[in-house]
Design an enzyme around this catalytic site. Structure first.
Site, PDB file in Angstrom:
ATOM      1  N   GLY A 176      48.007  48.829  44.626  1.00 41.18           N
ATOM      2  CA  GLY A 176      47.402  47.831  43.752  1.00 41.18           C
ATOM      3  C   GLY A 176      45.892  47.925  43.757  1.00 41.18           C
ATOM      4  O   GLY A 176      45.298  48.820  44.361  1.00 41.18           O
ATOM      5  N   GLY A 178      42.321  45.444  44.101  1.00 42.78           N
ATOM      6  CA  GLY A 178      41.707  44.168  44.440  1.00 42.78           C
ATOM      7  C   GLY A 178      40.318  44.073  43.864  1.00 42.78           C
ATOM      8  O   GLY A 178      39.871  44.937  43.091  1.00 42.78           O
ATOM      9  N   ASP A 295      38.960  33.205  54.226  1.00 42.97           N
ATOM     10  CA  ASP A 295      39.906  33.239  53.105  1.00 42.97           C
ATOM     11  C   ASP A 295      41.340  33.227  53.619  1.00 42.97           C
ATOM     12  O   ASP A 295      42.186  34.022  53.190  1.00 42.97           O
ATOM     13  CB  ASP A 295      39.667  34.472  52.236  1.00 42.97           C
ATOM     14  CG  ASP A 295      40.292  34.319  50.845  1.00 42.97           C
ATOM     15  OD1 ASP A 295      40.558  33.176  50.431  1.00 42.97           O
ATOM     16  OD2 ASP A 295      40.499  35.354  50.186  1.00 42.97           O
TER      17      ASP A 295
END
Length: 429
Positions: A176, A178, A295
C-alpha cells in the site's frame, strides 16, 4: 498461489480423465472375417469413412487325379478323377457407415471441447499472473503501515516501475501507500518476509526535505528501541537517495478491522484485558526511552492470531526533547484519538497524551465505537476538548481505569507503569 494451484488441479482433474476416456472409447471396428475358403477374395472393411476395398487372394485348387489310362485307352481298370469343388463362404456385410461416422464425429468433437477447456484454463492462469504483477485499477491501494491492514486478501501486486529488489530483499508485492512512503512485502535471503517502507518521490523540494526529516527520525526511533513482542522490529535500513527501512512483517488485521469484522459490539472481557495489558507494555517501553508515539489508534495496532497486539507506525513519533519536524500549529494525528492538550497546543509533547489515546482505543475495543464522535473532524475535535465521554458500555472492571486515561488534565492521568500495576491487580483478582 492458491489460484494457481486451483487452476492446475482443475486442468489435471478434468483434462486427464477425459482424455483417457476418449482414448478408451470403442469405435466401429471391422468384423472378424471367417476362415477364407478356396478361390475367394478377402474383403476388408476400413473403420474410417470411405467404404471398402478388395484385395484379391491367391486362387487355390485341390485336385486329386488318379488315372490308369485315358478314356481312349482300353483297360479293365477304370480311371477316376476326384476334384474338390470350391465352397461358398458366408461373408458378413460391411458395417453401417453412418454409425461409424457418428462415433468418429463424437470423438473429434469431444477432443475439441477438451482442447478448448484447456486453452481457457491456460488463459485464466495467465490473466491471474498478469494481475498479480500489475495493478489494473484506478483505485488507491490500501494505506499500509500508517493505516494498514496487512492480510493477504488485501495485497494488490505491483505497479509498473516498482522495484523488483530493494537492497538484499526481493519484492513480492506492494502492500500500500501511506502519507510518507510506499510499503512493499519483500522476502529476505533466508526466506523470511519483511515489510519495506520506501520514501515517496516528490518534486516539491520543501515537502521532500520534510519527508526525509520525518523518515530519518522514524529510523532513529526504531533504532533506539529494544526488542519487544509488542513493537515491530527493524531488520535493515538505508538512508540514501531514496531511503527505505525493512520492518518485521506481521500478517494480521488491524484492531480497527478486527473489531469491525468479528466483534462489532466490542471484544470479550478476557480478550479486552489481554489487549489492554499488551498495549500498556508497548507504551511503557516507548516512554522509558522518552518516545511519544502521538498517533495511537485502532488502525495502528495489529492483532496477530497467536501473539499479543503489536503497536506500529512510528512515523510521527519523536523524543520529548527532540526538535520540531512539522510546521507551526499543524495538528498531527487522528481527531477521535487525540489528547485535548495536543489539539490546543500542537507542539506540546507529553507522555500523558499517549495515555489519553490509549484510553480512547480501549473504549473502542470494548464498545466498537470511539469515545468521541461527530459529523465532522471539527466537531470531533471540539468534543474531545469539551465533552465528557459516555463509558456506560465499557465493562465495569476497567471502566474507572479508562475514565482516568481520558481525563482532560494530563497530570491526572496514570502513567504507563501505574496502568501496568492496576491491570495486573485486575488479572490476579
Amino acid at each position: 498461489m492458491k489460484r494457481w494451484l486451483a487452476g492446475m488441479f482443475l486442468v489435471i482433474g478434468l483434462g486427464v480423465p477425459t482424455l483417457l476416456l476418449v482414448e478408451t472409447r470403442p469405435t466401429a471396428s471391422a468384423p472378424v472375417q471367417p476362415a477364407l475358403p478356396a478361390r475367394q477374395s478377402i474383403i476388408f472393411y476400413n473403420t474410417w469413412p470411405g467404404g471398402t476395398y478388395t484385395v484379391p487372394s491367391t486362387t487355390t485348387e485341390t485336385t486329386t487325379t488318379t488315372a490308369s489310362s485315358t478314356s481312349e485307352t482300353t483297360s479293365d481298370v477304370p480311371s477316376s478323377t476326384t476334384s474338390t469343388p470350391p465352397t461358398t463362404a458366408s461373408v458378413q456385410p460391411a458395417p453401417d457407415s453412418s454409425t461409424a461416422d457418428r462415433d468418429i464425429a463424437e470423438a473429434i468433437l469431444l477432443r475439441l471441447v477438451i482442447v478448448a477447456a484447456l486453452l481457457a484454463c491456460t488463459a485464466w492462469l495467465i490473466r491471474c499472473l498478469y494481475k498479480r504483477r500489475h495493478i489494473v485499477t484506478d483505485e488507491q491501494p490500501t494505506v499500509a503501515l500508517a493505516t494498514t491492514n496487512w492480510p493477504r486478501a488485501e495485497r494488490h501486486g505491483t505497479l509498473p516501475g516498482d522495484p523488483r529488489k530493494i537492497g538484499p530483499y526481493k519484492v513480492v508485492t506492494r502492500l500500500g501507500v501511506g502519507g510518507m512512503g510506499i510499503v512493499f512485502l519483500v522476502r529476505g535471503r533466508n526466506g523470511k518476509l519483511f515489510a519495506v517502507k520506501m520514501l515517496l518521490n516528490t518534486h516539491d523540494a520543501e515537502a521532500a526535505e520534510e519527508l526525509r526529516s520525518r523518515f530519518r527520525r522514524e529510523m532513529q526511533v526504531h533504532a533506539s528501541l529494544p526488542s519487544s513482542p509488542y513493537l515491530v522490529q527493524v531488520d535493515t535500513c538505508q538512508f540514501g537517495e531514496r531511503p527505505w527501512m525493512a520492518i518485521d512483517f506481521v500478517d494480521a488485521l488491524s484492531l480497527q478491522s478486527f473489531v469491525a469484522k468479528r466483534y462489532p459490539n466490542g471484544l470479550p472481557d478476557d480478550m479486552l484485558l489481554t489487549f489492554f495489558r499488551g498495549l500498556v507494555e508497548a507504551l511503557k517501553q516507548l516512554h522509558e526511552h522518552n518516545i511519544v508515539h502521538r498517533d495511537i489508534k485502532p488502525s495502528n495496532i495489529l492483532v496477530p492470531p497467536t501473539d499479543g497486539p503489536k503497536l506500529i507506525d512510528l512515523g510521527i513519533a519523536r523524543k520529548t526533547d527532540g526538535t520540531r519536524i512539522t510546521g507551526t500549529n499543524v495538528i498531527v494525528g487522528t481527531p477521535a484519538y487525540m489528547a485535548p492538550e495536543h489539539i490546543n497546543h500542537p507542539q506540546q509533547l507529553s507522555l500523558a497524551g499517549d495515555v489519553f489515546s490509549l484510553g480512547a482505543v480501549i473504549c473502542f475495543g470494548a464498545t466498537g465505537e470511539p469515545p468521541f464522535v461527530g459529523s465532522s473532524d471539527g466537531i470531533i475535535l471540539m468534543n474531545v476538548v469539551t465533552a465528557t465521554p459516555d463509558l456506560q458500555r465499557v465493562p465495569a472492571f476497567i471502566r474507572d481505569i479508562v475514565a482516568q486515561c481520558l481525563h482532560k488534565e494530563p497530570a491526572n492521568r496514570p502513567t504507563a507503569i501505574e496502568l501496568r500495576e492496576a491491570l495486573a491487580r485486575i488479572a490476579n483478582a
